[in-house]
Design an enzyme around this catalytic site. Sequence first.
Site, PDB file in Angstrom:
ATOM      1  CG  LEU A 134     -26.813 -26.743   3.512  1.00  0.00           C
ATOM      2  CD1 LEU A 134     -26.768 -28.261   3.468  1.00  0.00           C
ATOM      3  CD2 LEU A 134     -27.971 -26.299   4.401  1.00  0.00           C
ATOM      4  CG  PHE A 145     -31.916 -18.538   4.976  1.00  0.00           C
ATOM      5  CD1 PHE A 145     -33.103 -18.449   5.689  1.00  0.00           C
ATOM      6  CD2 PHE A 145     -31.974 -18.738   3.603  1.00  0.00           C
ATOM      7  CE1 PHE A 145     -34.330 -18.557   5.042  1.00  0.00           C
ATOM      8  CE2 PHE A 145     -33.192 -18.847   2.952  1.00  0.00           C
ATOM      9  CZ  PHE A 145     -34.369 -18.771   3.671  1.00  0.00           C
ATOM     10  CE1 TYR A 192     -23.119 -19.988  -3.722  1.00  0.00           C
ATOM     11  CE2 TYR A 192     -24.316 -19.929  -5.801  1.00  0.00           C
ATOM     12  CZ  TYR A 192     -24.262 -20.243  -4.452  1.00  0.00           C
ATOM     13  OH  TYR A 192     -25.354 -20.814  -3.842  1.00  0.00           O
ATOM     14  CG  ASN A 235     -11.212 -30.475   4.101  1.00  0.00           C
ATOM     15  OD1 ASN A 235     -10.234 -31.201   3.880  1.00  0.00           O
ATOM     16  ND2 ASN A 235     -11.107 -29.164   4.249  1.00  0.00           N
TER      17      ASN A 235
HETATM   18  P1  NAD Z   1     -26.139 -18.532   4.141  1.00  0.00           P
HETATM   19  O1  NAD Z   1     -25.073 -17.621   3.659  1.00  0.00           O
HETATM   20  O2  NAD Z   1     -27.224 -17.992   4.999  1.00  0.00           O
HETATM   21  O3  NAD Z   1     -25.520 -19.776   4.919  1.00  0.00           O
HETATM   22  C1  NAD Z   1     -24.257 -20.294   4.657  1.00  0.00           C
HETATM   23  C2  NAD Z   1     -23.652 -20.743   5.974  1.00  0.00           C
HETATM   24  O4  NAD Z   1     -22.346 -21.286   5.712  1.00  0.00           O
HETATM   25  C3  NAD Z   1     -23.440 -19.582   6.944  1.00  0.00           C
HETATM   26  O5  NAD Z   1     -23.834 -19.967   8.235  1.00  0.00           O
HETATM   27  C4  NAD Z   1     -21.955 -19.312   6.866  1.00  0.00           C
HETATM   28  O6  NAD Z   1     -21.445 -18.719   8.041  1.00  0.00           O
HETATM   29  C5  NAD Z   1     -21.415 -20.715   6.629  1.00  0.00           C
HETATM   30  N1  NAD Z   1     -20.101 -20.729   5.992  1.00  0.00           N
HETATM   31  C6  NAD Z   1     -19.680 -20.015   4.924  1.00  0.00           C
HETATM   32  N2  NAD Z   1     -18.397 -20.309   4.639  1.00  0.00           N
HETATM   33  C7  NAD Z   1     -18.019 -21.257   5.538  1.00  0.00           C
HETATM   34  C8  NAD Z   1     -16.810 -21.948   5.760  1.00  0.00           C
HETATM   35  N3  NAD Z   1     -15.717 -21.746   5.002  1.00  0.00           N
HETATM   36  N4  NAD Z   1     -16.758 -22.845   6.790  1.00  0.00           N
HETATM   37  C9  NAD Z   1     -17.850 -23.050   7.602  1.00  0.00           C
HETATM   38  N5  NAD Z   1     -19.010 -22.402   7.432  1.00  0.00           N
HETATM   39  C10 NAD Z   1     -19.095 -21.519   6.401  1.00  0.00           C
HETATM   40  O7  NAD Z   1     -26.731 -19.214   2.838  1.00  0.00           O
HETATM   41  P2  NAD Z   1     -27.998 -20.172   2.679  1.00  0.00           P
HETATM   42  O8  NAD Z   1     -28.988 -19.472   1.855  1.00  0.00           O
HETATM   43  O9  NAD Z   1     -28.376 -20.725   3.980  1.00  0.00           O
HETATM   44  O10 NAD Z   1     -27.368 -21.326   1.779  1.00  0.00           O
HETATM   45  C11 NAD Z   1     -26.974 -22.571   2.334  1.00  0.00           C
HETATM   46  C12 NAD Z   1     -26.437 -23.463   1.231  1.00  0.00           C
HETATM   47  O11 NAD Z   1     -27.447 -23.678   0.249  1.00  0.00           O
HETATM   48  C13 NAD Z   1     -25.244 -22.882   0.501  1.00  0.00           C
HETATM   49  O12 NAD Z   1     -24.330 -23.905   0.218  1.00  0.00           O
HETATM   50  C14 NAD Z   1     -25.837 -22.338  -0.769  1.00  0.00           C
HETATM   51  O13 NAD Z   1     -24.908 -22.338  -1.819  1.00  0.00           O
HETATM   52  C15 NAD Z   1     -26.971 -23.326  -1.030  1.00  0.00           C
HETATM   53  N6  NAD Z   1     -28.025 -22.679  -1.828  1.00  0.00           N
HETATM   54  C16 NAD Z   1     -28.875 -21.785  -1.237  1.00  0.00           C
HETATM   55  C17 NAD Z   1     -29.826 -21.148  -2.032  1.00  0.00           C
HETATM   56  C18 NAD Z   1     -30.796 -20.163  -1.442  1.00  0.00           C
HETATM   57  O14 NAD Z   1     -31.567 -19.567  -2.189  1.00  0.00           O
HETATM   58  N7  NAD Z   1     -30.834 -19.971  -0.149  1.00  0.00           N
HETATM   59  C19 NAD Z   1     -29.906 -21.430  -3.392  1.00  0.00           C
HETATM   60  C20 NAD Z   1     -28.999 -22.321  -3.943  1.00  0.00           C
HETATM   61  C21 NAD Z   1     -28.074 -22.960  -3.144  1.00  0.00           C
END
Ligand code: NAD
Length: 312
Positions: A72, A12, A144, A98
């Site tokens: 991310l 996202f 997490y 990594n």
């Molecule tokens: P999301 O789940 O939509 O996106 C995460 C992406 O990472 C996905 O495309 C998933 O397939 C990929 N992924 C997961 N594990 C993986 C792995 N082992 N190797 C490669 N790819 C992997 O979540 P998001 O909302 O887009 O969040 C993105 C980042 O921002 C995350 O790190 C999340 O912790 C951080 N974050 C997001 C929010 C929020 O409200 N959206 C808040 C705090 C932190």
Amino acid sequence: MKKVLVTGGAGFVGSFLCELLIDKGYEVIAIDNFYTGNKSNLSQLIDHPNFKLINHDVVEPIKLEVEWIFNLACPASPVHYQANPIKTTKTSVLGIINMLELAKKMNARLLQASTSEVYGDPLEHPQHENYFGNVNPIGLRSCYDEGKRIAESLMYDYNRQKKVDIKIVRIFNTYGPRMNLNDGRVVSNFIVAALKGNPIAIHGDGLQTRCFCYVTELVDALHKMMKTKHFIGPVNAGNPKEFTIKELAEKIIDMTNSRSKIINSPARNDDPLRRKPEITLAKEKLGWEPFIKLEDGLLKTINYFENLLKCS
Ligand code: NAD
Ligand code: UDP
């Protein structure tokens, strides 16, 4: 033209970040294991000459020639990060090792997408970057929360010990189009239920609070942070306007003219009671502040889900 790596680029937030970076003229490589991400989130970029998508899991090392790395990769919805908590921890911990090793080798700058969850169920309100947090280390959310905390710790150790160039952004709740129908986070759950006329399930009494930042403003903060000199962070990025979950449900019912009824379901374990970012540091160091009102962002998100439901 800078070469930029975005891990979790098909997710996202990651997909909006890739779009912003391509618009700014960078060459972008996205890597993703498609656990919660989708190729379709990147459909508008797939054929772009400056864009490349690689199927790769960040728990495995990778060698790429890049100058900036946005890390991310990690499922962000409690439903998905708790479905396989051991994998979630591996993704955060092995993933950041990594990326730090890659940054060291390539002399690249690494930005970690950290989270407000490092504050846990906060005893201070609003949350300032110097607050150490209140995290249950053995709870359902700890895979997490603790994964992200150790990632911050590793970032700082690589910076002090190996001089890796690092940036840490603590992201607060972010919402917008491209969230999955089954994402499980509150904004998408409530909109999808409201559009279908299904009951809207509030966990607990609904008096817990969150602050919601529209996704385009959030990715702008990530880009601005990456460009700063002599500032590592952590810096909070979020919209400081606070809402109860009950208010959010009522707003969404109203905006969708839904016949859905609000029902109460059991409270989630360790659900943070209040959350609100203190963003003075972001304003001072990044010149960043979110302006998009919740109603305006919700409208775009509701339109997105309406179209998605029509096609599904
Ligand atoms: P999301 O789940 O939509 O996106 C995460 C992406 O990472 C996905 O495309 C998933 O397939 C990929 N992924 C997961 N594990 C993986 C792995 N082992 N190797 C490669 N790819 C992997 O979540 P998001 O909302 O887009 O969040 C993105 C980042 O921002 C995350 O790190 C999340 O912790 C951080 N974050 C997001 C929010 C929020 O409200 N959206 C808040 C705090 C932190
Ligand atoms: N929540 C809810 N109903 C849902 C999904 C979430 O009441 O269908 C609540 C959840 O208990 C929490 C808040 O909404 O208090 C935000 O949850 P989310 O999963 O979006 O993210 P969190 O901030 O907890 O990581």
